[in-house]
Design a protein around this motif. Structure first.
Motif, PDB file in Angstrom:
ATOM      1  N   UNK A  53      -1.993  -5.109   1.424  1.00 44.68           N
ATOM      2  CA  UNK A  53      -2.919  -4.029   1.255  1.00 44.68           C
ATOM      3  C   UNK A  53      -4.053  -4.103   2.232  1.00 44.68           C
ATOM      4  N   UNK A  54      -4.638  -5.508   2.577  1.00 44.04           N
ATOM      5  CA  UNK A  54      -5.467  -5.853   3.645  1.00 44.04           C
ATOM      6  C   UNK A  54      -5.123  -5.253   4.779  1.00 44.04           C
ATOM      7  N   UNK A  55      -3.749  -5.503   5.297  1.00 46.41           N
ATOM      8  CA  UNK A  55      -3.193  -5.158   6.817  1.00 46.41           C
ATOM      9  C   UNK A  55      -2.877  -3.662   6.515  1.00 46.41           C
ATOM     10  N   UNK A  56      -2.965  -3.055   5.534  1.00 46.52           N
ATOM     11  CA  UNK A  56      -2.540  -1.653   5.362  1.00 46.52           C
ATOM     12  C   UNK A  56      -0.906  -1.430   5.596  1.00 46.52           C
ATOM     13  N   UNK A  57      -0.296  -2.413   4.745  1.00 43.11           N
ATOM     14  CA  UNK A  57       1.256  -2.190   5.017  1.00 43.11           C
ATOM     15  C   UNK A  57       1.939  -2.190   3.798  1.00 43.11           C
ATOM     16  N   UNK A  58       1.503  -1.728   2.726  1.00 45.18           N
ATOM     17  CA  UNK A  58       2.124  -1.890   1.391  1.00 45.18           C
ATOM     18  C   UNK A  58       3.232  -0.948   1.465  1.00 45.18           C
ATOM     19  N   UNK A  59       4.538  -1.617   1.238  1.00 45.71           N
ATOM     20  CA  UNK A  59       5.880  -0.665   1.695  1.00 45.71           C
ATOM     21  C   UNK A  59       6.247   0.148   0.213  1.00 45.71           C
ATOM     22  N   UNK A  60       5.663  -0.151  -0.815  1.00 41.62           N
ATOM     23  CA  UNK A  60       6.154   0.827  -1.972  1.00 41.62           C
ATOM     24  C   UNK A  60       4.959   0.963  -2.926  1.00 41.62           C
ATOM     25  N   UNK A  61       4.919   2.230  -3.148  1.00 44.28           N
ATOM     26  CA  UNK A  61       4.067   2.791  -4.076  1.00 44.28           C
ATOM     27  C   UNK A  61       5.103   2.853  -5.144  1.00 44.28           C
ATOM     28  N   UNK A  62       5.032   2.317  -6.400  1.00 38.52           N
ATOM     29  CA  UNK A  62       6.123   2.449  -7.372  1.00 38.52           C
ATOM     30  C   UNK A  62       6.343   3.730  -8.084  1.00 38.52           C
ATOM     31  N   UNK A  63       7.240   4.018  -8.381  1.00 40.74           N
ATOM     32  CA  UNK A  63       7.530   5.318  -9.090  1.00 40.74           C
ATOM     33  C   UNK A  63       7.085   5.310 -10.451  1.00 40.74           C
ATOM     34  N   UNK A  64       6.711   4.074 -11.037  1.00 37.90           N
ATOM     35  CA  UNK A  64       6.444   4.096 -12.382  1.00 37.90           C
ATOM     36  C   UNK A  64       4.877   4.143 -12.582  1.00 37.90           C
ATOM     37  N   UNK A  65       4.235   3.958 -11.646  1.00 31.41           N
ATOM     38  CA  UNK A  65       2.731   4.410 -11.526  1.00 31.41           C
ATOM     39  C   UNK A  65       2.200   4.256 -10.116  1.00 31.41           C
ATOM     40  N   UNK A  66       1.994   5.817  -9.438  1.00 32.75           N
ATOM     41  CA  UNK A  66       1.815   5.884  -8.191  1.00 32.75           C
ATOM     42  C   UNK A  66       1.025   7.170  -7.903  1.00 32.75           C
ATOM     43  N   UNK A  67      -0.047   7.179  -7.026  1.00 30.36           N
ATOM     44  CA  UNK A  67      -0.661   8.302  -6.620  1.00 30.36           C
ATOM     45  C   UNK A  67      -0.730   8.775  -5.457  1.00 30.36           C
ATOM     46  N   UNK A  88       1.496  -2.090  14.131  1.00 33.19           N
ATOM     47  CA  UNK A  88       1.688  -3.312  14.069  1.00 33.19           C
ATOM     48  C   UNK A  88       2.121  -4.224  12.981  1.00 33.19           C
ATOM     49  N   UNK A  89       1.140  -3.991  12.022  1.00 33.05           N
ATOM     50  CA  UNK A  89       1.147  -4.817  10.618  1.00 33.05           C
ATOM     51  C   UNK A  89       2.730  -4.351   9.698  1.00 33.05           C
ATOM     52  N   UNK A  90       2.818  -3.112   9.915  1.00 35.53           N
ATOM     53  CA  UNK A  90       4.142  -2.786   9.020  1.00 35.53           C
ATOM     54  C   UNK A  90       5.315  -3.172   9.998  1.00 35.53           C
ATOM     55  N   UNK A  91       5.194  -3.196  11.356  1.00 34.19           N
ATOM     56  CA  UNK A  91       6.437  -3.445  12.229  1.00 34.19           C
ATOM     57  C   UNK A  91       6.913  -4.834  12.395  1.00 34.19           C
ATOM     58  N   UNK A  92       5.717  -5.827  12.534  1.00 38.88           N
ATOM     59  CA  UNK A  92       5.486  -7.219  12.626  1.00 38.88           C
ATOM     60  C   UNK A  92       5.517  -7.915  11.232  1.00 38.88           C
ATOM     61  N   UNK A  93       5.032  -7.451  10.122  1.00 39.97           N
ATOM     62  CA  UNK A  93       4.718  -8.140   9.122  1.00 39.97           C
ATOM     63  C   UNK A  93       5.378  -7.668   7.577  1.00 39.97           C
ATOM     64  N   UNK A  94       5.233  -6.356   7.557  1.00 38.89           N
ATOM     65  CA  UNK A  94       6.048  -5.768   6.130  1.00 38.89           C
ATOM     66  C   UNK A  94       7.405  -5.682   6.179  1.00 38.89           C
ATOM     67  N   UNK A  95       7.971  -4.847   7.257  1.00 32.55           N
ATOM     68  CA  UNK A  95       9.352  -4.668   7.233  1.00 32.55           C
ATOM     69  C   UNK A  95      10.146  -6.047   7.399  1.00 32.55           C
ATOM     70  N   UNK A  96       9.757  -7.056   8.517  1.00 33.13           N
ATOM     71  CA  UNK A  96      10.377  -8.076   8.353  1.00 33.13           C
ATOM     72  C   UNK A  96      10.239  -9.081   7.182  1.00 33.13           C
TER      73      UNK A  96
END
Length: 744
Positions: free
Chosen positions: A526-540, A621-629
């Motif tokens: 969240x600090x890097x803005x690369x949270x990859x899943x907003x869960x279906x159980x509770x998400x807005x 970059x945060x998504x491509x170099x951190x979250x997805x890898x």
């Protein structure tokens, strides 16, 4: 015979006791007489614990093994022995000492190598002083340092057998001893092309040092081990000058010990492996120079028995060459695998450590930042709560009730019945037909994505809160998530999923996973803005953005992950709200758990493939170099190699590297426990479930491994994977503010 008669006469006359002169030289059978054993036992002539020695020095082998004798007795009318006949003579154990001791000859021996750090230094010192020595090598070390073994042989030194894994041979079976010695012999043969007849037992043999007498009290078990190795063709090379370098604090201690004992011995024990041997390396030149100054000549163990190296290390027979070639091939492969495992293990360890430090730092930073955030209380947009349901009659009412208890009042509830075949619609209609905030939509079964999309299309609110039909949300959850949308850059907000049915070991393990994952990984990302899943159980979700992106798609089994990635790639932010709790029903049975996780893993793989262009992307970059890898590495690649790392651990245990292996894995579990403990503290919940952490990391990890393998294979084969709807048990227990409410 005489003692039997004397004892019988003394006993019948009322004697209170007898005396023996002198103890230690008596026939062992006298004790059978004293104990009242049967005559048949007395007829066996027993040996004492005396091993007879012939020759000189501390190089020895078993010449003859102990064997009992047999005799027959004749008795007179009064029960006294009147005659005795020996049918077999007893044989005492005999040790032949093989040293041909000449004045001022002395041997340097090194145990526990080869070691890449110390053996090479020792070889350089020996070469500089033109001294040959005898190296007793551990087979396991030789396998992994074959180049050093070759160098030892090529430099003209002798190589002896010190077993494969350095066990205390007194405590192992004859078969295991054969394995230990034979395995090391094959390793030496495969590397050098030569055998060795020299053997030294690990930890030495303190009973075999010659004391100048022809008879020595010798433990039968120790003698038997020597006899076993003698029968295998080895001579035992002991030592009579113990440097105790393994416990010395400095080189001076080692030198002094050796010099004090030099006059009374001829074989020096030193170590080139098994620990820190810097002191030994420093002491060696001094030992050589001081002894040479006193007139000593350095020879090898073989030389001390008047044998050349060709005799103590004969070339392998031509008939065995095919076997040796195969052994060489195996050794090359083992060395290569060891290198691969070494790189894999320590590479993984480094990556895990770096990841842990980064995640830990960012998670704590997020926690401090979240505590300081301030929101506009006047921001109260209309919220549409969408609940997609399929055959959820057992749990749907409690879910709707939890939404209606929400502290956020400006909301509507849209439940979409996705073609249920049970009484889901009937149940909610009867329960909420008079509630103005509740609305029911019914459609043919088409999957969760289609059901949620229908709810969004019919929704009046600007903000969509989607929850699963088995989920109970806290009363503050919606209020806490909605406030983030006052920032126009926020496209979605993730709530905090908790396991609400912690009832058995499996659900406890999932509880640990959920808490650790949210409080560390999600906070960090969240600090890097690369949270990859907003869960279906509770998400807005911001409704307008979802519509612009074309709603949820059915081309993956992880529609929530897919939408989250699309939002991030569109330049929006995804926030998390730690206090927006939702209690979900985790699978309680292994079969249901594996079904669920297989769907999740397969869906995640689909999303990774669908968004493959985001890897290494410069736009985010945060998504491509951190979250997805991170998703690819820690959900799939590393788990796929977990069995190999565990196999390496087991192999090292089996080959004697217990201390090092247990230390590494012990540190891993301790660090893992501390990390999880921090996560539980951040959540401010009881850490009692962490009692099951060690078992979880062993057993649960292999359950996750199995579904990871299954998902990868299914993806490679192009297998179609369905939704695999789970049957709800209704066993949900929700904890709020130290009070517990049980539902179901």
């Amino acid at each position: 015979m005489t003692f039997y008669n004397q004892w019988k006469a003394a006993s019948s006359s009322g004697a209170k006791g007898v005396a023996l002169w002198r103890l230690g030289t008596e026939d062992p059978s006298v004790w059978d007489v004293v104990k009242g054993h049967k005559v048949s036992e007395i007829q066996t002539v027993k040996n004492g614990e005396i091993a007879y020695n012939y020759g000189e020095g501390s190089i020895l082998h078993a010449k003859t093994e102990a064997s009992p004798g047999e005799r027959r007795f004749a008795f007179d009318s009064k029960g006294f022995i009147s005659g005795e006949e020996y049918t077999a003579m007893p044989q005492a154990p005999e040790i032949e000492r093989l040293s041909k001791i000449f004045n001022k000859e002395i041997v340097l021996t090194f145990d526990d190598g080869p070691d890449p750090k110390y053996t090479e230094k020792i070889l350089k010192i020996l070469k500089a002083h033109n001294v040959k020595a005898t190296f007793f090598m551990i087979g396991e070390n030789a396998v992994f340092h074959q180049d050093i073994v070759k160098q030892v042989y090529e430099d003209g030194h002798e190589i002896g057998n010190h077993t494969f894994s350095h066990p205390n041979t007194i405590n192992i079976s004859k078969n295991q001893l054969k394995y230990e010695v034979n395995a090391t012999e094959r390793v030496i043969q495969g590397i050098t092309g030569h055998s060795s007849i020299l053997y030294r037992p690990p930890y030495g043999d303190n009973q075999s040092t010659y004391n100048g007498y022809d008879e020595t009290v010798y433990d039968p078990a120790s003698f038997q081990k020597m006899a076993d190795t003698t029968n295998m063709g080895y001579i035992t090379v002991n030592y009579d000058i113990d440097s105790s370098d393994w416990k010395a604090k400095n080189s001076k201690e080692i030198v002094n010990r050796v010099m004090k004992q030099a006059e009374n011995g001829d074989i020096i024990l030193l170590h080139d492996g098994g620990g820190n041997r810097e002191a030994t390396v420093e002491a060696l030149p001094q030992i050589i120079e001081k002894l040479q100054a006193q007139g000593y000549t350095f020879v090898t163990a073989g030389n001390l028995t008047n044998k050349s190296r060709e005799s103590t290390m004969p070339a392998v027979l031509k008939a065995e060459n095919p076997i040796i070639q195969n052994i060489k091939l195996i050794l090359v492969n083992i060395a290569a695998l060891h290198t691969v495992f070494f790189v894999l293990f320590y590479g993984t360890l480094i990556v895990f450590t770096l990841r842990l430090l980064i995640v830990f730092y960012l998670a704590l930073k997020h926690k401090r930042k979240a505590d300081k955030l301030q929101f506009d209380a006047s921001y109260q947009p209309l919220v549409s709560v969408v609940v997609a349901a399929y055959n959820e009659e057992n749990v749907i009412n409690r879910t709707i009730k939890s939404v209606l208890k929400s502290s956020y009042q400006n909301l509507e509830i849209i439940m979409v019945d996705d073609g249920s075949t049970d009484g889901t619609s009937k149940t909610v209609t009867e329960a909420f037909k008079n509630n103005d905030k509740f609305g029911l939509l019914r459609k043919k079964n088409g999957g969760k994505a289609a059901a949620v999309n229908l709810g969004i299309q019919k929704a009046q609110g600007d903000i969509i809160v989607s929850i699963d039909a088995d989920t109970i949300i806290s009363s503050e959850a919606i209020s806490l998530m909605v406030r983030h949308f006052n920032d126009e850059k926020v496209g979605a907000v993730s709530g905090n999923i908790k396991v609400g049915n912690v009832r058995n070991l499996l659900t406890t393990w999932q509880h640990i996973e959920y808490v650790s994952g949210f409080n560390l990984e999600k906070r960090a990302f969240s600090m890097l803005n690369c949270v990859t899943v907003v869960p279906g159980a509770i998400g807005a979700w911001r409704k307008k953005l979802v519509q612009e992106l074309g709603y949820f798609t059915a081309d993956t089994l992880a529609e929530d992950t897919d939408m989250s990635l699309r939002i991030l790639r569109s330049g929006y932010k995804i926030s998390i709200e730690e206090k927006a709790s939702a209690y979900t029903e985790a699978p309680e049975k292994r079969k249901d758990f594996l079904k669920q996780r297989h769907r999740w893993n397969f869906g995640t793989l689909q999303c990774l493939w669908k968004h493959k262009r985001a890897f290494g992307g410069r736009k985010h970059k945060a998504l491509g170099f951190m979250a997805l890898p991170n998703m690819l590495l820690f959900q799939f690649i590393f788990p796929l190699f977990a069995p190999f790392l565990d196999l390496l651990f087991v192999l090292r245990l089996c080959t004697g590297d217990v201390k090092h292996s247990v230390l590494l894995y012990g540190c891993y579990f301790i660090v893992d426990f501390l990390v999880c403990l921090v996560a539980f503290r951040l959540e401010r919940i009881s850490s009692k479930p962490l009692i099951a952490l060690v078992i979880q990391r062993i057993v649960y990890r292999y359950l996750l491994l199995w579904v990871a393998w299954k998902a990868v294979l299914a993806a490679l084969k192009g297998t179609k994977v369905g939704w695999n709807k789970l049957k709800r048990s209704g066993n949900l227990q929700v904890t709020r503010d130290s009070s517990t409410e049980r539902t179901g």
